[in-house]
Design an enzyme around this catalytic site. Structure first.
Site, short mmCIF file in Angstrom:
data_model
loop_
_atom_site.label_atom_id
_atom_site.label_comp_id
_atom_site.label_asym_id
_atom_site.label_seq_id
_atom_site.Cartn_x
_atom_site.Cartn_y
_atom_site.Cartn_z
N CYS A 129 -2.26 39.69 12.70
CA CYS A 129 -1.14 40.11 12.83
C CYS A 129 -0.56 41.01 14.04
O CYS A 129 -0.69 41.68 14.30
CB CYS A 129 -0.20 39.99 12.18
SG CYS A 129 1.70 39.46 12.49
N CYS A 140 17.99 39.31 14.88
CA CYS A 140 17.98 38.63 14.33
C CYS A 140 18.14 39.33 12.47
O CYS A 140 17.37 40.36 12.65
CB CYS A 140 16.28 37.86 14.47
SG CYS A 140 15.80 37.08 14.74
#
Ligand code: SAH
Ligand code: SF4
Length: 394
Positions: A129, A140
């Site tokens: 990742c 967010c």
């Protein structure tokens, strides 16, 4: 050799045009850019393509960092390369190993900024990742990275450098003449799900992924790369055309009202506009299906009605829905849905004909799970009050 030092070989009789202020890092240059800098350093044009191919293989296939080890190049040419260029990766500051085998690297890039990179070993694959930005401009409300202001975009070299430094750590540069098959690699998949919004750094992400896919280098299939976006609609089409990797979208809500609060970019491109872009993606990119990421937040987006609306909304899109139990972080204004709730939600989706895997949080003990990434030096954390206000909770 310094930037102004003369170059002492016949190949390089023309004045050196580069670099003004130090060595140019070759990591992250596209093939065309590599060609240009080699020519600018004196490589004759008619040799340039061949030199690009040779150097490319040394860097990306064999993992070589020292020009002197490039034994199919003449000694003089290697001296010229060392006088103009370098092959450097971001520096690993710390490496943490989770009980479940997940590895989290804190990596320092130029300017002293830091990003996190997470390697997740599984039975049949190993997923890396990677981050695309230091921080994120988007906010967010459930995401730890979102509490950190954007510091800057990563360069293509810093993005592909994350892959290379983990290959170093895993000892996964092939023996000469042996190229591993995708399914037997330790690092077999890449997900752009670390820090940052990859589609706000489009060109650098694209160039880095092109390098990862190049058959004469790291050579990962485009189907083993997944880019996750919060929904930057205009760039979704470009992703299909110019990268062609798999796409994941941080969907997280089934009404604009809730999505506006969770993923504020929804105020710019709402659910209907996002879905329209997603409908064309599989066809243009020639990829099979889109992953809808859905973070499970207690009493916010986890009702049966939400699950039913979700399957209605995505009708006609080849999709899999990845349910992510919310990973808590200090000061987070949400709680994780209960396991029973998540299972009930998954069941409705599954019965509607979609795969609905529940993502097992990995590396929680080292804060490596989704949405927990945030580098230690960039703790410009917003107050809980501020986050609550933005999430409409206060
Ligand atoms: N910026 C991109 C990619 C990075 S986030 C994007 O938003 O898609 C990777 C995934 O983790 C996204 O789906 C994101 O919404 C999710 N995520 C963020 N914070 C989380 C948290 N605290 N718990 C669970 N998932 C989270
Ligand atoms: Fe940025 Fe993605 Fe986090 Fe949203 S979820 S703040 S887009 S990193």
């Amino acid at each position: 050799m310094t930037a102004t030092a003369p170059i002492t070989q016949d190949l390089i009789t023309i004045p050196r045009k580069l670099p003004e202020d130090g060595l140019i890092n070759l990591v992250g240059l596209t093939r065309n850019q590599l060609r240009d800098v080699l020519i600018a350093a004196g490589t004759p044009e008619k040799q340039a393509k061949m030199r690009v191919g040779q150097i490319w293989q040394w860097i990306y296939q064999k993992g070589v960092r020292d020009f002197d080890a490039m034994t199919n190049l003449a000694k003089d040419y290697r001296v010229m390369l060392a006088g103009n260029f370098e092959i450097t990766l971001p520096e690993v500051v710390t490496r943490q190993l989770s009980e479940d085998g997940t590895r989290k690297y804190l990596v320092r890039i130029s300017g002293g900024h830091e990003v996190e990179v997470v390697y997740i070993p599984e039975e049949s694959r190993g997923t890396l990742c990677i981050s695309s930005q230091v921080g994120c401009t988007l906010t967010c409300s459930f995401c730890h990275t979102g509490t950190q202001k954007l510091v800057r975009n990563l360069t293509a070299g810093e993005i592909i450098g994350q892959v290379m430094l983990v290959r170093d750590d895993l000892g996964e540069w092939p023996e000469p003449g042996r190229n591993p098959k995708d399914e037997t690699r330790l690092l077999s998949n890449i997900v752009l799900m670390g820090m940052g919004e990859p589609l706000y750094n489009f060109e650098n992400v694209r160039d880095a992924m092109k390098i990862a896919m190049d058959p004469e280098g790291i050579s990962l299939s485009r189907r083993r790369i997944t880019l996750s976006t919060s929904g930057v609609v205009p760039e979704i089409f470009r992703t299909a055309e110019e990268i062609g990797c798999l796409l994941a979208v941080s969907f997280h809500a089934t009404t604009d009202e809730v999505r506006d609060r969770l993923v504020p970019i929804n105020k710019r491109w709402n659910i209907a506009e996002l879905l329209e872009a997603l409908r064309t993606y599989p066809e243009v990119s020639n990829s099979e299906r889109i992953t809808f990421e859905y973070v499970m937040l207690k009493d916010v987006n986890d009702s049966d009605d939400d699950a039913r609306r979700l399957v209605q909304l995505i009708k006609g899109i080849p999709a899999k829905i990845n349910l992510i139990p919310f990973n808590e972080w200090p000061g987070a204004p949400y709680q994780r849905s209960s396991n029973n709730r998540i299972r009930a939600f998954a069941d409705i989706i599954y019965k509607a004909g979609y795969a609905s895997p529940i993502r097992t949080p990995r590396g929680e003990d080292i804060m490596a799970a989704c949405g927990q990434l945030k580098s230690a030096t960039e703790r410009a954390r917003k107050s809980k009050k501020q986050i609550d206000a933005e999430a409409g909770l206060s």
